[in-house]
Design an enzyme around this catalytic site. Sequence first.
Site, PDB file in Angstrom:
ATOM      1  N   LYS A  80     -58.108   2.783  32.064  1.00 52.78           N
ATOM      2  CA  LYS A  80     -58.048   1.621  33.135  1.00 52.78           C
ATOM      3  C   LYS A  80     -59.555   0.931  33.349  1.00 52.78           C
ATOM      4  O   LYS A  80     -59.426  -0.182  34.132  1.00 52.78           O
ATOM      5  CB  LYS A  80     -57.640   1.992  34.140  1.00 52.78           C
ATOM      6  CG  LYS A  80     -55.969   2.672  34.174  1.00 52.78           C
ATOM      7  CD  LYS A  80     -55.136   1.391  34.439  1.00 52.78           C
ATOM      8  CE  LYS A  80     -53.657   1.993  34.434  1.00 52.78           C
ATOM      9  NZ  LYS A  80     -52.874   0.958  34.460  1.00 52.78           N
ATOM     10  N   SER A 122     -50.990   4.413  41.291  1.00 48.68           N
ATOM     11  CA  SER A 122     -50.818   5.673  41.490  1.00 48.68           C
ATOM     12  C   SER A 122     -52.070   6.634  41.490  1.00 48.68           C
ATOM     13  O   SER A 122     -52.110   7.727  41.468  1.00 48.68           O
ATOM     14  CB  SER A 122     -49.826   6.380  40.515  1.00 48.68           C
ATOM     15  OG  SER A 122     -50.112   6.070  39.315  1.00 48.68           O
TER      16      SER A 122
END
Length: 360
Positions: free
Chosen positions: A79, A107
């Site tokens: 990410k 999350s």
Amino acid sequence: MASTDELLTLASVQEAHELIKPFIHQTPVLTSAYINSLASTPQTPESLSKTEWAGHPPANPTLRLHFKCENFQRIGAFKARGAFHAIERLKQSPGFDASRGVVTHSSGNHAQALSLAARESSIPAYIVMPSISNPSKVAATLSYGAQITFSGPTAPEREAAAQKIIDEKGAVLIPPYDHPHIICGQGTAALELLSQVSVPLDAVITPCGGGGLLSGTALACSESPATRVFGAEPSFQGADDGKRGYYSGQRIESVKSLTIGDGLRTPVGKIPWSIIYERRLVDGMFSVTEEQIKAAMRLVYERLKVVVEPSAVVGLAVALYNEDFRRMVEEEVGEKGWDLGVVFSGGNVSLAALGGLFEE
């Protein structure tokens, strides 16, 4: 202004890679003769007896696996690539006011990544996290200086909380997967993988949650016709929305699953779907059970000696246990087999969580 399609090409991924090189790691590619042997050995009839393939002869593919270890990336997950790319592009935008900050809902891994990327550019980061988020990921996100707001677990609840922050702060939304800059940033992992292996890859398989990594990988491989791309998901409580949507021809917009692959609990986004399904840049989707995910995870710990989270190993679990995938490899190429790139998406898992997963 360029259209979305113009921003979603191999060239766009290559440009993203050049832009984020100063901020990311080129993560290693590992191999294991033992895991190759295991993947190239038929499963036993007993192991298949309680599955949908019970009574069928076990598949006998030949697989040589190349593991792209994004668990060694900054913040411990792929990410970071998309977050740094989005921040760098945002800084180039006319009229961008850094003091208003950026906001996202995640999350955990995108939350950490955006918090880090924003901090390094002195931009405030506002993060919406589901109240059921992994505590270690919450703590890590806070450590990068972000301000956290907790929400319900579903995508609409998370999006509503993010919109409230946008209305109050004027922050710019950087979504976790449904944005061209995020997708192109994530695709740089596969771009590196293709250049790091000494043989042409027959295929690459990645986990699929919102679809940013999978669609970015598809773009990175889009001009390598010999390299096919596949997605992998948990099947628990309908977390295989990408697979179900892919084979029904209709994107599924809601997922409510408590799979141990907590990074894969989101539905495939609209823009990733356009790449995965509408442009047909992904060749298939496969799913695995919770027990298969845990078995693959244990194998990685014991044989590769690296830390991975459950979401990271669904691609390996497909290669080891999904008979549809394994039979496809066997029937298409026989003894020649496949060189398969497997992206480990991250390694953000606490010791307490690990103990709970593998307690006897």
